[in-house]
Motif scaffolding. Structure first.
Motif, PDB file in Angstrom:
ATOM      1  N   PRO A  47       0.807  -1.230   0.000  1.00  0.00           N
ATOM      2  CA  PRO A  47       0.000   0.000   0.000  1.00  0.00           C
ATOM      3  C   PRO A  47       0.836   1.274   0.000  1.00  0.00           C
ATOM      4  O   PRO A  47       0.393   2.300  -0.507  1.00  0.00           O
ATOM      5  N   ASP A  48       2.042   1.195   0.541  1.00  0.00           N
ATOM      6  CA  ASP A  48       2.851   2.411   0.602  1.00  0.00           C
ATOM      7  C   ASP A  48       3.525   2.749  -0.723  1.00  0.00           C
ATOM      8  O   ASP A  48       4.328   3.680  -0.804  1.00  0.00           O
ATOM      9  N   LEU A  49       3.168   2.031  -1.788  1.00  0.00           N
ATOM     10  CA  LEU A  49       3.621   2.410  -3.132  1.00  0.00           C
ATOM     11  C   LEU A  49       3.121   3.809  -3.472  1.00  0.00           C
ATOM     12  O   LEU A  49       3.633   4.461  -4.376  1.00  0.00           O
ATOM     13  N   ASP A  50       2.098   4.260  -2.737  1.00  0.00           N
ATOM     14  CA  ASP A  50       1.523   5.570  -3.045  1.00  0.00           C
ATOM     15  C   ASP A  50       2.288   6.728  -2.395  1.00  0.00           C
ATOM     16  O   ASP A  50       1.964   7.880  -2.632  1.00  0.00           O
ATOM     17  N   HIS A 116      -4.757   2.793   0.155  1.00  0.00           N
ATOM     18  CA  HIS A 116      -4.970   2.271   1.498  1.00  0.00           C
ATOM     19  C   HIS A 116      -6.466   2.034   1.676  1.00  0.00           C
ATOM     20  O   HIS A 116      -7.152   2.799   2.341  1.00  0.00           O
ATOM     21  N   SER A 117      -6.985   1.001   1.041  1.00  0.00           N
ATOM     22  CA  SER A 117      -8.418   0.735   1.148  1.00  0.00           C
ATOM     23  C   SER A 117      -8.675  -0.747   0.932  1.00  0.00           C
ATOM     24  O   SER A 117      -7.820  -1.472   0.427  1.00  0.00           O
ATOM     25  N   LEU A 155      -2.963  -2.362   6.306  1.00  0.00           N
ATOM     26  CA  LEU A 155      -4.098  -1.462   6.539  1.00  0.00           C
ATOM     27  C   LEU A 155      -4.460  -1.413   8.020  1.00  0.00           C
ATOM     28  O   LEU A 155      -4.682  -0.337   8.584  1.00  0.00           O
ATOM     29  N   VAL A 156      -4.491  -2.585   8.644  1.00  0.00           N
ATOM     30  CA  VAL A 156      -4.861  -2.641  10.060  1.00  0.00           C
ATOM     31  C   VAL A 156      -3.827  -1.895  10.905  1.00  0.00           C
ATOM     32  O   VAL A 156      -4.170  -1.088  11.772  1.00  0.00           O
ATOM     33  N   GLY A 177      -7.603   9.698   5.111  1.00  0.00           N
ATOM     34  CA  GLY A 177      -8.669   9.131   5.932  1.00  0.00           C
ATOM     35  C   GLY A 177      -8.329   7.730   6.367  1.00  0.00           C
ATOM     36  O   GLY A 177      -7.170   7.320   6.310  1.00  0.00           O
ATOM     37  N   SER A 178      -9.339   6.997   6.770  1.00  0.00           N
ATOM     38  CA  SER A 178      -9.146   5.659   7.309  1.00  0.00           C
ATOM     39  C   SER A 178      -8.410   4.759   6.320  1.00  0.00           C
ATOM     40  O   SER A 178      -8.657   4.802   5.115  1.00  0.00           O
ATOM     41  N   ALA A 179      -7.510   3.940   6.843  1.00  0.00           N
ATOM     42  CA  ALA A 179      -6.776   3.028   5.965  1.00  0.00           C
ATOM     43  C   ALA A 179      -7.670   1.868   5.532  1.00  0.00           C
ATOM     44  O   ALA A 179      -7.418   1.232   4.521  1.00  0.00           O
ATOM     45  N   LEU A 180      -8.717   1.614   6.307  1.00  0.00           N
ATOM     46  CA  LEU A 180      -9.599   0.481   5.984  1.00  0.00           C
ATOM     47  C   LEU A 180     -10.861   0.946   5.271  1.00  0.00           C
ATOM     48  O   LEU A 180     -11.911   0.312   5.343  1.00  0.00           O
TER      49      LEU A 180
END
Ligand SMILES: [Zn+2]
Length: 238
Positions: A47-50, A116-117, A155-156, A177-180
């Motif tokens: 996810p941290d590719l962003d 991150h979703s 994400l968690v 916002g929320s990672a989940l």
């Protein structure tokens, strides 16, 4: 937000557990078990590719550029390329992921955005499922699931760490916002994400329903394109 090392250690532990579980309970060979452990580990930093900057991201694209052509190796081998052509195609995929994709990502993603979703996690799993061909769909699901477990752990962990110990929320940008989360603040992003998710899901479900037929159609089409290119190139030489 948890650090790169934090994410990596968590997903590496999960990867080891997932690989061992596959070997122990499902009698997976050491090859797929290790591959699943590796993909789970990579999933945990995916996810941290962003995030646009930093050595980890560059390293991640470097790693992805190696992993992707190897996952596609079975597909490529089945296309009857000569050894040199195979090397050239794999090098091409490497360069595309390493420089092309990383550039595209830098431009279009925001940190803690849609990457991150939960739908992004499903897309990552489906992408691995579709890239990696194996006559046994269970093997493909095993690897895809591992990637998603790693992704989910990220994400968690991000979600847990978005409030620091004094209870103050850490600021992320407006698209964060929320990672989940299930959707982005920007609706075009949300719509395209779900479009991508459903199209990949559709292709994957057809391949699960009829793995051999789907594989043959794909192989047939790609062989046609490849022979078309060869004909074009040889005409050029005359
Ligand atoms: Zn993150």
């Amino acid at each position: 937000m948890a650090s790169y090392a934090g994410h990596l250690s968590l997903s590496a532990v999960l990867g080891a557990a997932y690989g061992s579980a596959g070997a122990y309970y499902y009698q997976m060979d050491w090859g797929p078990a290790l591959l699943a452990a590796g993909l789970t580990t990579i999933g945990g930093v995916l996810p941290d590719l962003d995030s646009d900057s930093g050595v980890p991201v560059r390293e991640l694209f470097g790693l992805g550029a190696v992993v992707v052509p190897f996952l596609m190796l079975r597909r490529l081998v089945n296309l009857n390329f000569t050894f040199e052509e195979l090397v050239a195609v794999m090098a091409g995929i490497y360069l595309f992921v390493r420089y092309g994709m990383s550039e595209i990502f830098k431009r279009i993603t925001v940190h803690r955005g849609i990457f991150h979703s939960v739908p992004a996690m499903a897309i990552a799993g489906l992408a691995i499922f579709l890239l990696y061909h194996n006559p046994d769909p269970q093997m493909r699901i095993y690897l895809a699931l591992g990637t998603m477990i790693g992704f989910l752990s990220h994400l968690v962990l991000d979600e847990l760490c978005s409030v620091d110990f004094s209870g103050v929320a850490i600021h992320v940008n407006q698209f964060g916002g929320s990672a989940l989360k299930l959707y982005s603040q920007s609706w075009p992003v949300t719509v395209s994400t779900y479009l991508l998710l459903f199209s990949l899901g559709y292709v994957a479900s057809r391949q699960i329903a009829n793995p051999n037929e789907a594989w043959r159609t794909w192989q047939h089409r790609t062989l046609n394109i490849a022979s078309g290119w060869k004909a074009l190139l040889s005409q050029d030489r005359k």
